[in-house]
Scaffold this active site. Sequence first.
Site, short mmCIF file in Angstrom:
data_model
loop_
_atom_site.label_atom_id
_atom_site.label_comp_id
_atom_site.label_asym_id
_atom_site.label_seq_id
_atom_site.Cartn_x
_atom_site.Cartn_y
_atom_site.Cartn_z
N HIS A 109 -7.05 -10.34 1.21
CA HIS A 109 -8.45 -10.30 0.79
C HIS A 109 -9.20 -11.51 1.35
O HIS A 109 -8.61 -12.56 1.60
CB HIS A 109 -8.56 -10.31 -0.74
CG HIS A 109 -8.13 -9.03 -1.37
ND1 HIS A 109 -7.72 -8.96 -2.68
CD2 HIS A 109 -8.04 -7.77 -0.88
CE1 HIS A 109 -7.41 -7.71 -2.97
NE2 HIS A 109 -7.58 -6.97 -1.89
N ARG A 126 0.87 -1.18 0.00
CA ARG A 126 0.00 0.00 0.00
C ARG A 126 0.91 1.23 0.00
O ARG A 126 2.02 1.19 0.54
CB ARG A 126 -0.89 0.02 1.24
CG ARG A 126 -1.95 -1.05 1.24
CD ARG A 126 -2.79 -0.96 2.53
NE ARG A 126 -3.71 -2.08 2.57
CZ ARG A 126 -3.46 -3.25 3.14
NH1 ARG A 126 -2.29 -3.45 3.73
NH2 ARG A 126 -4.36 -4.21 3.13
N ARG A 168 0.15 -0.98 -6.80
CA ARG A 168 -0.17 -2.24 -6.11
C ARG A 168 -1.00 -3.15 -7.01
O ARG A 168 -0.77 -4.36 -7.07
CB ARG A 168 -0.92 -1.90 -4.82
CG ARG A 168 -1.25 -3.05 -3.92
CD ARG A 168 -1.71 -2.47 -2.57
NE ARG A 168 -2.56 -3.36 -1.81
CZ ARG A 168 -2.14 -4.23 -0.92
NH1 ARG A 168 -0.85 -4.37 -0.69
NH2 ARG A 168 -2.99 -4.98 -0.24
N HIS A 184 -2.61 3.73 -6.10
CA HIS A 184 -3.08 2.36 -5.91
C HIS A 184 -2.87 1.51 -7.17
O HIS A 184 -2.85 0.28 -7.11
CB HIS A 184 -4.56 2.38 -5.51
CG HIS A 184 -4.91 1.39 -4.47
ND1 HIS A 184 -4.24 1.29 -3.26
CD2 HIS A 184 -5.84 0.41 -4.45
CE1 HIS A 184 -4.76 0.30 -2.57
NE2 HIS A 184 -5.71 -0.25 -3.26
N LYS A 193 -2.16 -0.22 7.81
CA LYS A 193 -3.61 -0.47 7.81
C LYS A 193 -4.01 -1.60 8.74
O LYS A 193 -5.00 -1.50 9.47
CB LYS A 193 -4.10 -0.76 6.39
CG LYS A 193 -5.60 -0.94 6.29
CD LYS A 193 -6.06 -1.13 4.85
CE LYS A 193 -7.56 -1.33 4.79
NZ LYS A 193 -8.03 -1.46 3.41
N TYR A 203 -10.12 -6.79 -7.72
CA TYR A 203 -9.12 -5.80 -7.31
C TYR A 203 -8.05 -5.58 -8.37
O TYR A 203 -7.67 -4.45 -8.66
CB TYR A 203 -8.50 -6.24 -5.99
CG TYR A 203 -7.46 -5.30 -5.45
CD1 TYR A 203 -7.82 -4.14 -4.78
CD2 TYR A 203 -6.10 -5.58 -5.59
CE1 TYR A 203 -6.86 -3.27 -4.28
CE2 TYR A 203 -5.14 -4.72 -5.09
CZ TYR A 203 -5.53 -3.57 -4.43
OH TYR A 203 -4.58 -2.71 -3.94
#
Length: 197
Positions: A171, A47, A148, A145, A77, A180
């Site tokens: 996930h 991230r 990633r 993003h 996170k 994603y």
Amino acid sequence: MIEKQLPREVEPIKNIKDIKRIKQYLLGKKNKRDYLLFVLGINVGLRIGDLLSLKISDVREPDTATIKNAVYIREQKTGKFREFELNKAAREAIMFYLESLPEYKKDDYLFSSRKGRGPITTRAAHKIIKTTLRDLDIKGNYGTHSLRKTFGYHRYINNVKLETLQRIFNHNSPATTLRYIGITKEVIIDAYNSVNL
């Protein structure tokens, strides 16, 4: 009643030629930090907050100029500890960047801001990516993003197991990971075209 539009999700950079063009463009800039941001971002899948929080001591062996093979961090996170490998492209980009600096300390942030001793902000990193892709006229919706997601997309199409990517991205389901990394549509099309009865 005015309907509020949701922002479009950023996408991975799927075209290898575009990735090469971006790298070449960023190499041409005087400051090699932006080149490292891009190369490291697409090769480690962190991230953006975790990427920007890296310090030189995280990636360089103590008392040597050698770049580490693996890095151990605590994710912002999740609060979980995570180890990730630095592949050849990532190690070479780090070494190239460090050699371009007139001087640095091991406690300096890898992506140091020109304004003070902290790292560049997420907003600044986002602007670097957006501006670079716009300057190169690469169509799509991209941001930090995308780095990633690009990591995940290219690992998947190069036969890294979906379950492995799911674990890397933390996930809950394979469907979330597929969505994603932006390949749901391609997987569905492939499912239709792969079997001809």
